[in-house]
Design an enzyme around this catalytic site. Structure first.
Site, PDB file in Angstrom:
ATOM      1  N   GLU A 193     -33.787 -32.224  26.237  1.00 25.38           N
ATOM      2  CA  GLU A 193     -32.560 -33.000  26.366  1.00 25.38           C
ATOM      3  C   GLU A 193     -31.275 -32.187  26.141  1.00 25.38           C
ATOM      4  O   GLU A 193     -30.482 -32.502  25.251  1.00 25.38           O
ATOM      5  CB  GLU A 193     -32.565 -34.187  25.400  1.00 25.38           C
ATOM      6  CG  GLU A 193     -33.691 -35.152  25.672  1.00 25.38           C
ATOM      7  CD  GLU A 193     -33.583 -36.441  24.870  1.00 25.38           C
ATOM      8  OE1 GLU A 193     -32.682 -36.553  24.010  1.00 25.38           O
ATOM      9  OE2 GLU A 193     -34.411 -37.334  25.094  1.00 25.38           O
ATOM     10  N   GLU A 205     -40.989 -38.721  27.043  1.00 26.18           N
ATOM     11  CA  GLU A 205     -40.613 -39.555  25.885  1.00 26.18           C
ATOM     12  C   GLU A 205     -40.255 -40.942  26.402  1.00 26.18           C
ATOM     13  O   GLU A 205     -39.603 -41.075  27.451  1.00 26.18           O
ATOM     14  CB  GLU A 205     -39.389 -39.007  25.135  1.00 26.18           C
ATOM     15  CG  GLU A 205     -39.677 -37.830  24.254  1.00 26.18           C
ATOM     16  CD  GLU A 205     -38.458 -37.383  23.428  1.00 26.18           C
ATOM     17  OE1 GLU A 205     -37.681 -38.244  22.973  1.00 26.18           O
ATOM     18  OE2 GLU A 205     -38.314 -36.159  23.263  1.00 26.18           O
TER      19      GLU A 205
HETATM   20  C1  BG6 Z   1     -34.717 -38.124  21.900  1.00 28.12           C
HETATM   21  C2  BG6 Z   1     -35.141 -36.883  21.159  1.00 28.12           C
HETATM   22  O1  BG6 Z   1     -33.395 -37.952  22.236  1.00 28.12           O
HETATM   23  O2  BG6 Z   1     -34.637 -39.293  21.197  1.00 28.12           O
HETATM   24  C3  BG6 Z   1     -36.033 -37.134  19.963  1.00 28.12           C
HETATM   25  O3  BG6 Z   1     -35.760 -35.979  22.029  1.00 28.12           O
HETATM   26  C4  BG6 Z   1     -35.524 -38.322  19.187  1.00 28.12           C
HETATM   27  O4  BG6 Z   1     -36.063 -35.967  19.192  1.00 28.12           O
HETATM   28  C5  BG6 Z   1     -35.534 -39.529  20.119  1.00 28.12           C
HETATM   29  O5  BG6 Z   1     -36.255 -38.591  18.020  1.00 28.12           O
HETATM   30  C6  BG6 Z   1     -35.098 -40.821  19.479  1.00 28.12           C
HETATM   31  O6  BG6 Z   1     -33.850 -40.677  18.867  1.00 28.12           O
HETATM   32  P1  BG6 Z   1     -33.666 -41.089  17.338  1.00 28.12           P
HETATM   33  O7  BG6 Z   1     -32.293 -40.750  16.972  1.00 28.12           O
HETATM   34  O8  BG6 Z   1     -33.916 -42.552  17.281  1.00 28.12           O
HETATM   35  O9  BG6 Z   1     -34.671 -40.298  16.576  1.00 28.12           O
END
Ligand code: BG6
Length: 465
Positions: free
Chosen positions: A159, A360
């Site tokens: 990202e 993700e």
């Molecule tokens: C993504 C990242 O942007 O979002 C992760 O690659 C991150 O590392 C995930 O954990 C969720 O975001 P957050 O702030 O809820 O942990």
């Protein structure tokens, strides 16, 4: 039905799970040093203790039926000084990790770098300094040489778009506008060098970028709002993928950079690199959709974006985020939009024609551990189910989705919210303040996902346990 060779898996990053920050020669990364808010007590010192418990975690994931696991490698452990000396203890550790995955027939998808730049490189300007590109190239060449016989599928830089746009929250400091886009350019050049090195050094190796892509909706059909959404789509999404896959700076992004006075330092030799090295597939992270409108007079805010949720997005004379009245939000105020994933995938397919892995996707929530060690996370099942249905629809419409690796395999330290916001299919027994037992407990979503993997379909599975 999903195809029988669909790559069902789950995702993790090193710094959010491993802990062991002072072990085996690791140096501090920008994640270890960044200031945290008062409400965020959990840090990465122990995190989920995955560094010591990786065997148990991999075994549990294998029992769930996982065929793949996305992890990241920490630059600070492999090359603690950032640029030269390779730490053989770390190499031995990750060779054991990959060996364990192989024993359980779990394919690794490996991110070379997930927000955790060595602090020693940040001290010299980080991604605004072209020397960091050279350091990254050296680092990934080490990875491909040391692990290329165990890992065929690689992901470059997690990202970069969100890392740059939400700099304060993710990195703990603000880039100036000029610095942000020089860092953008340098990150994109670094990525191209990784494509090149992987194809040179890993026999049969495949590599792809891993941005966070959510199609940006216009707040209305007012032409200025359509224009605002087009610009933010270029700035947030297409700028990154166009560079990777088409080998160019997106024209709308270029116009935006020109109008905002950015002057990129580009080396003559870059052109050859950029137009001759391309990804084999795309890794796509998706959580939420984004809606913007054209900012009206009197609507001034501070320029910037505070996280990947859209409402705080603002750039004077270009776009302003707004709450989409048609969508619901989760406990942490993120908009939930499964149909947006289908639209996003279809648009990505239309633009780039590359195989896609969803690297993700998941729901951050407050989970409760019952006295008999159960976690009844029906809300997460609902989220994952609706997004998988959307993926299935996109596949019916011709999108080549090869795998699904939701965030996250085990509970981990969230970027924005520490340990109170959980994403895992597997619960980790610790809280924000208390390390407790660190025991692992499969959640209801784990068993639901086990059924999905077993049957290769999302509909009609029992969702109560
Ligand atoms: C993504 C990242 O942007 O979002 C992760 O690659 C991150 O590392 C995930 O954990 C969720 O975001 P957050 O702030 O809820 O942990």
């Amino acid at each position: 039905m999903f195809p029988s060779n669909f790559l069902w898996g789950a995702s993790l990053s090193a710094h959010q799970t491993e802990g062991a920050v002072n072990e085996d020669g690791k140096s501090p990364s920008v994640q270890d040093t960044r200031p945290r808010s008062n409400s965020q007590i959990a840090d990465f010192t122990v995190a989920s203790d995955h560094y010591h418990r990786y065997r148990e975690d991999i075994k549990l994931l294998a029992q769930m039926g996982a065929k793949a696991l996305r992890i990241s490698l920490p630059w600070t452990r492999i090359i603690p000084d950032g640029v030269s000396e390779v730490n053989q203890k770390a190499v031995a550790h990750y060779r054991n990790v990959f060996q364990t995955m192989q024993e359980y027939q779990i394919q690794p998808l490996v991110t070379t770098y997930h927000f955790d730049l060595p602090q020693v490189l940040q001290d010299q300007g980080g991604w605004t300094n072209r020397a960091t590109v050279d350091a990254y190239e050296n680092y990934v060449r080490v990875l491909f040489q040391e692990f290329g016989d165990q890992v065929s599928h690689w992901l470059t830089i997690n990202e970069p778009n969100i890392m740059l746009l939400a700099d304060q929250k993710i990195l703990g400091f603000h880039y100036t506008h000029q610095e942000r886009y020089q860092a953008f350019y340098n990150l994109m050049i670094a990525e191209k060098k990784a494509f090149q090195a992987c194809h040179q050094l890993v026999p049969g190796g495949q590599i792809g970028p891993v941005p966070n892509i959510s199609y940006v909706y216009p707040g209305s059909c007012r032409p200025q709002d359509i224009r605002a959404a087009a610009t933010f789509n270029a700035v947030r999404n297409w700028g990154y993928l166009d560079f990777s896959v088409r080998g160019l700076i997106n024209p709308l992004l270029q116009a935006y950079l020109r109008k905002t006075g950015v002057d990129l330092q580009i080396l003559p030799e870059d052109q050859e690199l950029v137009t001759h090295n391309f990804p084999d597939f795309l890794g796509i992270n998706y959580y939420t959709s984004v809606t913007v409108e054209y900012p009206q007079a009197g609507q001034d805010r501070q320029n910037g974006i505070s996280d990947q949720q859209s409402e705080d997005v603002y750039e004077k004379d270009f776009y302003k985020g707004l709450t989409n009245p048609y969508l619901e939000k989760n406990d942490f105020n993120w908009t939930v939009d499964p149909l947006g994933l289908q639209t996003t995938l279809e648009l990505i397919n239309d633009r780039y024609h590359r195989p896609i892995y969803i690297t993700e996707n998941g729901l951050g929530a407050y989970d409760e551990l019952t006295p008999d060690h159960k976690i009844h996370d029906q809300y997460r099942i609902d989220y994952l189910q609706s997004h998988l249905e959307s993926i299935q629809e996109a596949m019916v419409n011709g999108v080549d989705v090869q795998g699904y690796l939701p965030w996250s395999a085990i509970d981990l330290v969230s970027v924005h919210e520490g340990m109170k916001k959980r994403y895992g299919l597997i619960y980790v027994d610790r809280t924000e303040e208390d390390l407790k037992t660190l025991n692992r407990y499969p959640k209801d979503s784990y068993y639901w996902y086990q059924g999905v993997i077993e049957h290769g379909e999302v509909n009609g599975n029992a969702t109560t346990f």
